[in-house]
Design a protein around this motif. Sequence first.
Motif, mmCIF file in Angstrom:
data_model
loop_
_atom_site.group_PDB
_atom_site.id
_atom_site.type_symbol
_atom_site.label_atom_id
_atom_site.label_comp_id
_atom_site.label_asym_id
_atom_site.label_seq_id
_atom_site.Cartn_x
_atom_site.Cartn_y
_atom_site.Cartn_z
ATOM 1 N N GLU A 97 0.829 -1.217 0.000
ATOM 2 C CA GLU A 97 0.000 0.000 0.000
ATOM 3 C C GLU A 97 0.861 1.264 0.000
ATOM 4 O O GLU A 97 0.545 2.231 -0.686
ATOM 5 C CB GLU A 97 -0.939 0.016 1.210
ATOM 6 N N ILE A 98 1.949 1.251 0.750
ATOM 7 C CA ILE A 98 2.805 2.441 0.877
ATOM 8 C C ILE A 98 3.604 2.709 -0.399
ATOM 9 O O ILE A 98 3.668 3.838 -0.883
ATOM 10 C CB ILE A 98 3.757 2.295 2.074
ATOM 11 N N LEU A 99 4.217 1.672 -0.952
ATOM 12 C CA LEU A 99 5.141 1.875 -2.065
ATOM 13 C C LEU A 99 4.523 1.727 -3.456
ATOM 14 O O LEU A 99 5.037 2.292 -4.416
ATOM 15 C CB LEU A 99 6.330 0.909 -1.947
ATOM 16 N N PHE A 100 3.465 0.946 -3.576
ATOM 17 C CA PHE A 100 2.956 0.638 -4.912
ATOM 18 C C PHE A 100 1.511 1.068 -5.166
ATOM 19 O O PHE A 100 1.157 1.388 -6.280
ATOM 20 C CB PHE A 100 3.069 -0.869 -5.194
ATOM 21 N N ASN A 101 0.661 1.028 -4.147
ATOM 22 C CA ASN A 101 -0.769 1.256 -4.353
ATOM 23 C C ASN A 101 -1.123 2.735 -4.362
ATOM 24 O O ASN A 101 -1.817 3.208 -5.250
ATOM 25 C CB ASN A 101 -1.553 0.488 -3.280
ATOM 26 N N ASN A 102 -0.678 3.450 -3.361
ATOM 27 C CA ASN A 102 -0.859 4.904 -3.282
ATOM 28 C C ASN A 102 -2.306 5.400 -3.340
ATOM 29 O O ASN A 102 -2.551 6.528 -3.734
ATOM 30 C CB ASN A 102 -0.043 5.614 -4.375
ATOM 31 N N THR A 103 -3.279 4.574 -2.954
ATOM 32 C CA THR A 103 -4.656 5.071 -2.913
ATOM 33 C C THR A 103 -5.023 5.567 -1.519
ATOM 34 O O THR A 103 -6.049 6.203 -1.354
ATOM 35 C CB THR A 103 -5.681 3.997 -3.350
ATOM 36 N N VAL A 104 -4.180 5.257 -0.529
ATOM 37 C CA VAL A 104 -4.383 5.788 0.822
ATOM 38 C C VAL A 104 -3.083 6.436 1.267
ATOM 39 O O VAL A 104 -2.007 6.034 0.823
ATOM 40 C CB VAL A 104 -4.782 4.688 1.848
ATOM 41 N N PRO A 105 -3.161 7.433 2.132
ATOM 42 C CA PRO A 105 -1.919 8.032 2.638
ATOM 43 C C PRO A 105 -1.078 6.975 3.351
ATOM 44 O O PRO A 105 -1.617 6.085 4.023
ATOM 45 C CB PRO A 105 -2.413 9.096 3.626
ATOM 46 N N ALA A 108 -1.783 6.379 6.985
ATOM 47 C CA ALA A 108 -3.006 5.610 7.235
ATOM 48 C C ALA A 108 -2.728 4.118 7.060
ATOM 49 O O ALA A 108 -3.202 3.291 7.858
ATOM 50 C CB ALA A 108 -4.125 6.062 6.292
ATOM 51 N N ALA A 109 -1.963 3.764 6.032
ATOM 52 C CA ALA A 109 -1.611 2.354 5.812
ATOM 53 C C ALA A 109 -0.787 1.816 6.984
ATOM 54 O O ALA A 109 -0.991 0.683 7.426
ATOM 55 C CB ALA A 109 -0.851 2.196 4.497
ATOM 56 N N ILE A 110 0.124 2.637 7.508
ATOM 57 C CA ILE A 110 0.935 2.224 8.653
ATOM 58 C C ILE A 110 0.045 2.030 9.873
ATOM 59 O O ILE A 110 0.144 1.014 10.578
ATOM 60 C CB ILE A 110 2.059 3.249 8.937
ATOM 61 N N ASN A 111 -0.843 2.990 10.134
ATOM 62 C CA ASN A 111 -1.754 2.867 11.278
ATOM 63 C C ASN A 111 -2.624 1.620 11.175
ATOM 64 O O ASN A 111 -2.839 0.920 12.169
ATOM 65 C CB ASN A 111 -2.635 4.116 11.414
ATOM 66 N N GLU A 112 -3.116 1.340 9.989
ATOM 67 C CA GLU A 112 -3.948 0.150 9.791
ATOM 68 C C GLU A 112 -3.130 -1.120 10.036
ATOM 69 O O GLU A 112 -3.624 -2.085 10.615
ATOM 70 C CB GLU A 112 -4.553 0.140 8.384
ATOM 71 N N ALA A 113 -1.887 -1.120 9.581
ATOM 72 C CA ALA A 113 -1.013 -2.289 9.794
ATOM 73 C C ALA A 113 -0.765 -2.503 11.287
ATOM 74 O O ALA A 113 -0.782 -3.643 11.772
ATOM 75 C CB ALA A 113 0.303 -2.108 9.048
ATOM 76 N N SER A 125 4.204 -7.410 18.367
ATOM 77 C CA SER A 125 4.004 -7.259 16.917
ATOM 78 C C SER A 125 3.759 -5.821 16.487
ATOM 79 O O SER A 125 4.324 -5.358 15.497
ATOM 80 C CB SER A 125 2.839 -8.125 16.433
ATOM 81 N N SER A 126 2.927 -5.098 17.220
ATOM 82 C CA SER A 126 2.581 -3.750 16.770
ATOM 83 C C SER A 126 3.806 -2.834 16.791
ATOM 84 O O SER A 126 3.998 -2.033 15.870
ATOM 85 C CB SER A 126 1.449 -3.163 17.607
ATOM 86 N N ARG A 127 4.672 -2.969 17.791
ATOM 87 C CA ARG A 127 5.890 -2.160 17.847
ATOM 88 C C ARG A 127 6.831 -2.543 16.703
ATOM 89 O O ARG A 127 7.443 -1.683 16.067
ATOM 90 C CB ARG A 127 6.606 -2.323 19.194
ATOM 91 N N PHE A 128 6.966 -3.836 16.463
ATOM 92 C CA PHE A 128 7.831 -4.327 15.391
ATOM 93 C C PHE A 128 7.347 -3.809 14.031
ATOM 94 O O PHE A 128 8.120 -3.249 13.249
ATOM 95 C CB PHE A 128 7.864 -5.861 15.420
ATOM 96 N N VAL A 129 6.061 -3.988 13.759
ATOM 97 C CA VAL A 129 5.475 -3.554 12.486
ATOM 98 C C VAL A 129 5.630 -2.045 12.316
ATOM 99 O O VAL A 129 6.040 -1.565 11.260
ATOM 100 C CB VAL A 129 3.986 -3.986 12.404
ATOM 101 N N ASN A 130 5.351 -1.287 13.359
ATOM 102 C CA ASN A 130 5.473 0.168 13.299
ATOM 103 C C ASN A 130 6.918 0.585 13.015
ATOM 104 O O ASN A 130 7.162 1.470 12.194
ATOM 105 C CB ASN A 130 4.973 0.790 14.613
#
Length: 155
Positions: A97-105, A108-113, A125-130
């Motif tokens: 979503e961040i590098l290729f899709n670009n339909t959401v900021p 926002a993609a990071i927060n959803e992840a 997990s949430s700290r690692f992913v963030n």
Amino acid sequence: MGEDAMPVGIRRQARMIALQALYEFDTVRHPPVEVVRRHAQERNLHPRVVDYALELVEGTCAHLETIDAQIQSAAREWPLSQMARIDKNILRLAIYEILFNNTVPAKAAINEAVELAKLFGSDSSSRFVNGVLGTIFARAQQQQPTPTAESEVTS
């Protein structure tokens, strides 16, 4: 909200379905598009949820090698083979979503992840992913060419 705008709830549900499909592919090699279609049928999902989930799965799979290289580069101390499968697939989805899709900021993609990691991952997990996504996002920002102002002096 514009006609093209997609409600957050639809995107969130689509991400969850896409994550399940990617996880199932990573675990038992079931084709992810078929997994999405199975979920759609079993759960009678809204067509927009299915469409976005398919877009996420197909896009992630199409760029998997690049995405995995991004993960490996940002999380050097964690080889992909040793990373929790759920964390790895949350990262894959968000990086697509961040590098290729670009339909959401990107934020926002990071927060959803991070939210997916809280729901499905371990306590850390949430700290690692963030952290991983923050590193990848910062690198992507640095690679953006800085727009140059046109000179106000004309000949």
